[in-house]
Write a protein that holds these residues in place. Structure first.
Motif, PDB file in Angstrom:
ATOM      1  N   GLY A  21      21.020  12.704   4.500  1.00  0.00           N
ATOM      2  CA  GLY A  21      21.602  14.158   4.101  1.00  0.00           C
ATOM      3  C   GLY A  21      19.775  15.021   4.597  1.00  0.00           C
ATOM      4  O   GLY A  21      18.756  14.484   4.557  1.00  0.00           O
ATOM      5  N   LYS A  35      18.550  18.965   5.449  1.00  0.00           N
ATOM      6  CA  LYS A  35      18.275  20.549   5.309  1.00  0.00           C
ATOM      7  C   LYS A  35      18.547  21.507   5.870  1.00  0.00           C
ATOM      8  O   LYS A  35      18.271  22.595   5.684  1.00  0.00           O
ATOM      9  CB  LYS A  35      16.388  20.672   4.575  1.00  0.00           C
ATOM     10  N   ALA A  72      22.739  18.252   0.715  1.00  0.00           N
ATOM     11  CA  ALA A  72      22.427  18.221   1.809  1.00  0.00           C
ATOM     12  C   ALA A  72      22.960  19.443   2.465  1.00  0.00           C
ATOM     13  O   ALA A  72      23.889  19.676   2.350  1.00  0.00           O
ATOM     14  CB  ALA A  72      22.379  17.030   2.829  1.00  0.00           C
TER      15      ALA A  72
END
Length: 486
Positions: free
Chosen positions: A33, A35, A128
């Motif tokens: 995931g 950001k 995410a």
């Protein structure tokens, strides 16, 4: 950029031979995931400049699956950026990603080229802004090797000029009296005459049980037991983060290892989950009528075992990738691990600390045995005498008769970034097994990620197992507070 043409060959390790066999064909799949949204051009550029440096990711299998052959790599063939219609995503990006990854488990890797691919999904999910999915045949690497690659490819988010690092508490140990290094689940063992006798006895018993498991000894059929099509059914993955600090708090209070704590939590959660499933089965037998609920719906004497990986490298702890790739490295890249069988205690306990105590006692027993190195030795012998197909069949028969597999891998201790893309979580798992449930624990940046791989025809609600794990962690922590142990 392409690497040098086909010229060099290198034999596969014994476990790699087993994993690439069509009888087994296990693949690792890692959900990253991020950001931020992922820039595919950045990923492609990084691979063009670096993939040729890694022999496993720039080699294909020989026709008989016995050797790695270096070959040209066109990275565009390995990086997939699917067109995503916003209407196809609907209200839940997480559902779209889950469905996409599930479909990957039905699509075999192309054996005419290196056995890996990367899928970039710029879809916002629960945890995410975008997801990258790395998939590769397990013959390329085990968990320790993979995370050495992660450390080599990422930098600390807090300081982009500094490479990421693993937990400094991982150090080389002088372990078992038989001089086999064991990490993760196995702490230090003292060498005495008494312990030597226990070592011999434990090894003898373990080998008898191993032989029985390969021949006839099966786990009890439960709501978590996979069916005949479990290997080929599409799989689904679910992950949940829990506090690593809480795990360490319990570890210190109970004077045990992190893995003892995780195993105790696993036993408690699976006991609770299965109890509800058995209760539901009783209701279904009564045509949906509500029965008077019984606190314990679990049958007596459930045989429920988990396969657990054991690192066999003579030098433990994460090493730089270049050191692992060195020819005479003591911490060699690849698949240098074995399996042991852990008998899990499935039952409802009034005292939640009992799950921890049972886990600690079981691991204290299992750490004092030649079980793991002998399994690896037997696989090598079968490979040499009877070939890869026979070794894979023996391995598959061994894992078919147990219910689940559990693993724990330590990841970067701080948040890391891949070429300017901060990583929110790392959720590794695998598919191709003969079980309907796999449980993987991965520590990353102060959190412990629980990853479930399930056959949804057997376990339609893996989130409830994670709920039970979170609740077990809270209950154990509360019990320690009440007794003044924290």
């Amino acid at each position: 950029m392409k690497n040098k043409p086909e010229e060099e060959e290198e034999p596969l390790s014994p476990m790699a031979r087993v994993f690439q066999s069509p009888v087994v064909d296990i693949c690792a799949i890692i959900d990253f995931g991020f950001k931020t949204k992922i820039n595919p051009d950045v990923v492609l550029d990084a691979l063009r400049h670096n993939v040729y440096k890694h022999p496993r990711f720039s080699s294909k299998l020989s026709e008989n699956g016995a050797k790695w052959i270096e070959t040209e790599v066109n990275v565009e063939d390995h990086v997939i950026v699917p067109y995503i219609d916003p209407e196809e995503i609907g209200e839940s990006g997480q559902s779209f990603v889950d469905d996409y990854i599930s479909r990957l488990t039905t699509m075999p890797l192309d054996r005419s080229r290196p056995l890996w691919d990367i899928h970039i999904l710029n879809v916002k999910t629960t945890d995410a802004e975008a997801v990258g999915v790395l998939r590769f045949n397990h013959a390329l690497a085990d968990g320790m090797s993979f995370f050495s690659l992660v450390l080599a490819c990422t930098h600390k988010t807090s300081n982009p000029d500094v490479l990421s690092t693993s937990n400094p508490s991982v150090k080389r140990r002088t372990t078992m009296p038989h001089n086999v290094e064991k990490t993760g689940w196995f702490p230090r063992t003292m060498f005495t005459i008494g312990s030597t006798m226990r070592l011999i006895w434990n090894t003898f018993v373990d080998l008898l049980l191993l032989s029985a498991t390969m021949l006839f000894l099966k786990d009890t059929k439960t709501p978590l037991t996979g069916g005949v099509d479990v290997r080929t059914n599409p799989k689904r993955f679910y992950h949940r983060n829990i506090s690593l600090d809480d795990v360490k708090l319990i570890k210190n209070a109970m004077n045990m290892t992190i893995n003892d704590v995780l195993l105790g939590i696993t036993q408690a959660a699976l006991s609770s989950y299965m109890n509800r499933r058995y209760e539901q089965d009783k209701k279904n037998e009564k045509d949906g009528a509500l029965l008077t609920p019984f606190p314990n719906n679990l049958p007596d004497g459930i045989r429920f075992r988990a396969g657990c990986t054991v690192n066999l490298r003579s030098d433990i702890g994460f090493k730089p990738l270049a050191e692992m790739m060195a020819k005479d490295s003591k911490c060699k890249w690849g698949n240098y691990f074995s399996f042991i069988i852990l008998p899990l205690s499935i039952g409802l306990e009034t005292d939640p600390l009992v799950y921890l105590k049972k886990a600690k006692a079981m691991m204290a027993r299992k750490k004092h045995s030649y079980h793991a190195p002998l399994v690896y030795f037997f696989i090598k012998i079968i490979l040499k005498v009877f070939g890869a197909k026979a070794a894979a069949s023996v391995f598959n028969q061994y894992v078919m008769n147990i219910t689940t597999c559990v693993s724990n891998v330590m990841g970067p201790m701080e948040e890391v970034s891949f070429h300017g893309h901060p990583i929110a979580y790392i959720s590794p798992s695998s598919y191709g097994h003969s079980q309907a449930l796999l449980v993987h624990y991965t520590s990353y940046a102060g959190e412990m990620t629980i990853t479930m791989m399930v056959d949804p025809t057997v376990i339609p609600d893996p989130h409830k197992i994670c709920d039970d794990m979170e609740e077990s962690l809270k209950t154990i922590k509360a019990a320690l507070w009440e007794r003044g142990l924290l």
